[in-house]
Scaffold this motif. Structure first.
Motif, PDB file in Angstrom:
ATOM      1  N   UNK A  94      -1.058 -30.046  -3.064  1.00 32.17           N
ATOM      2  CA  UNK A  94      -2.029 -30.366  -4.102  1.00 32.17           C
ATOM      3  C   UNK A  94      -2.711 -31.929  -3.593  1.00 32.17           C
ATOM      4  N   UNK A  95      -2.666 -32.168  -2.365  1.00 32.00           N
ATOM      5  CA  UNK A  95      -3.250 -33.398  -1.796  1.00 32.00           C
ATOM      6  C   UNK A  95      -2.214 -34.724  -1.730  1.00 32.00           C
ATOM      7  N   UNK A  96      -1.210 -34.630  -2.325  1.00 34.83           N
ATOM      8  CA  UNK A  96      -0.100 -35.511  -2.291  1.00 34.83           C
ATOM      9  C   UNK A  96       0.687 -35.767  -0.820  1.00 34.83           C
ATOM     10  N   UNK A  97       0.320 -37.149  -0.366  1.00 40.35           N
ATOM     11  CA  UNK A  97       1.144 -37.020   0.892  1.00 40.35           C
ATOM     12  C   UNK A  97       2.312 -38.171   1.275  1.00 40.35           C
ATOM     13  N   UNK A  98       2.484 -38.846  -0.067  1.00 38.28           N
ATOM     14  CA  UNK A  98       3.568 -39.692  -0.355  1.00 38.28           C
ATOM     15  C   UNK A  98       3.589 -39.846  -1.955  1.00 38.28           C
ATOM     16  N   UNK A  99       5.078 -40.236  -2.059  1.00 39.67           N
ATOM     17  CA  UNK A  99       5.221 -40.595  -3.411  1.00 39.67           C
ATOM     18  C   UNK A  99       6.669 -41.185  -3.741  1.00 39.67           C
ATOM     19  N   UNK A 100       6.545 -41.810  -4.740  1.00 36.44           N
ATOM     20  CA  UNK A 100       7.900 -42.587  -5.260  1.00 36.44           C
ATOM     21  C   UNK A 100       8.696 -41.607  -5.995  1.00 36.44           C
ATOM     22  N   UNK A 101      10.089 -41.198  -5.690  1.00 35.28           N
ATOM     23  CA  UNK A 101      10.832 -40.491  -6.218  1.00 35.28           C
ATOM     24  C   UNK A 101      11.250 -41.023  -7.378  1.00 35.28           C
ATOM     25  N   UNK A 102      10.897 -40.450  -8.659  1.00 36.52           N
ATOM     26  CA  UNK A 102      11.272 -41.268 -10.046  1.00 36.52           C
ATOM     27  C   UNK A 102      12.488 -40.615 -10.788  1.00 36.52           C
ATOM     28  N   UNK A 103      13.494 -41.623 -11.111  1.00 40.23           N
ATOM     29  CA  UNK A 103      14.742 -41.240 -11.739  1.00 40.23           C
ATOM     30  C   UNK A 103      14.366 -41.247 -13.374  1.00 40.23           C
ATOM     31  N   UNK A 104      15.322 -40.583 -13.954  1.00 41.28           N
ATOM     32  CA  UNK A 104      15.192 -40.666 -15.479  1.00 41.28           C
ATOM     33  C   UNK A 104      16.601 -41.433 -16.183  1.00 41.28           C
TER      34      UNK A 104
END
Length: 149
Positions: A94-104
């Protein structure tokens, strides 16, 4: 990383400050090595290359998702390498090459497990890269905690 080289030609290349219409991009070993403006072409091609005609298409940098809890049935709070692999493997489509892993908001123990899992995770070629954590709750400062009703 792939040993193959790639040349994308005739694409509209969107850069930070400008757009190059009908330009080209040469990639070698997974890295951009040259950007060609309209009419320019490589003088030669590396061995083992592939050409893609991007006529009428737009070439953009990969996106960074700054807040993502999960993808494809996996969640950061699963606190497993497999969950992060699942997320990282589907995001590039979907075009996402990096991310911040988000907690809850969960127990401090569960949040700690998820954070430890992210800290120990090794990014893999061909997948989106985890570049940090977006930490949610339960709270970050006792001074900011609302009084009990």
């Amino acid at each position: 990383m792939s040993d193959a080289s790639l040349y994308i030609k005739n694409a509209n290349i969107h850069m930070e400050e400008k757009t190059i219409e009908n330009g080209g991009v040469m990639l070698e070993h997974g890295k951009i090595t040259k950007i060609f403006v309209e009419g320019e072409k490589p003088a030669s091609y590396p061995s083992r290359f592939k050409i893609i005609d991007g006529q009428g298409m737009h070439l953009l940098p990969g996106f960074l998702d700054g807040h993502i809890h999960g993808a494809n049935g996996a969640d950061v709070m699963d606190a497993t390498e497999e969950a992060l692999d699942t997320m990282a493997s589907v995001l590039p489509a979907e075009g996402t090459t990096s991310f911040l892993a988000t907690t809850i908001t969960q127990s401090p123990e569960n949040i700690a497990k998820a954070l430890e899992n992210v800290a120990n995770y090794k990014n893999k070629d061909g997948q989106a890269e985890i570049v940090g954590v977006h930490l949610e709750g339960p709270l970050l400062s006792q001074a900011k905690k609302e009084p009990s009703l």
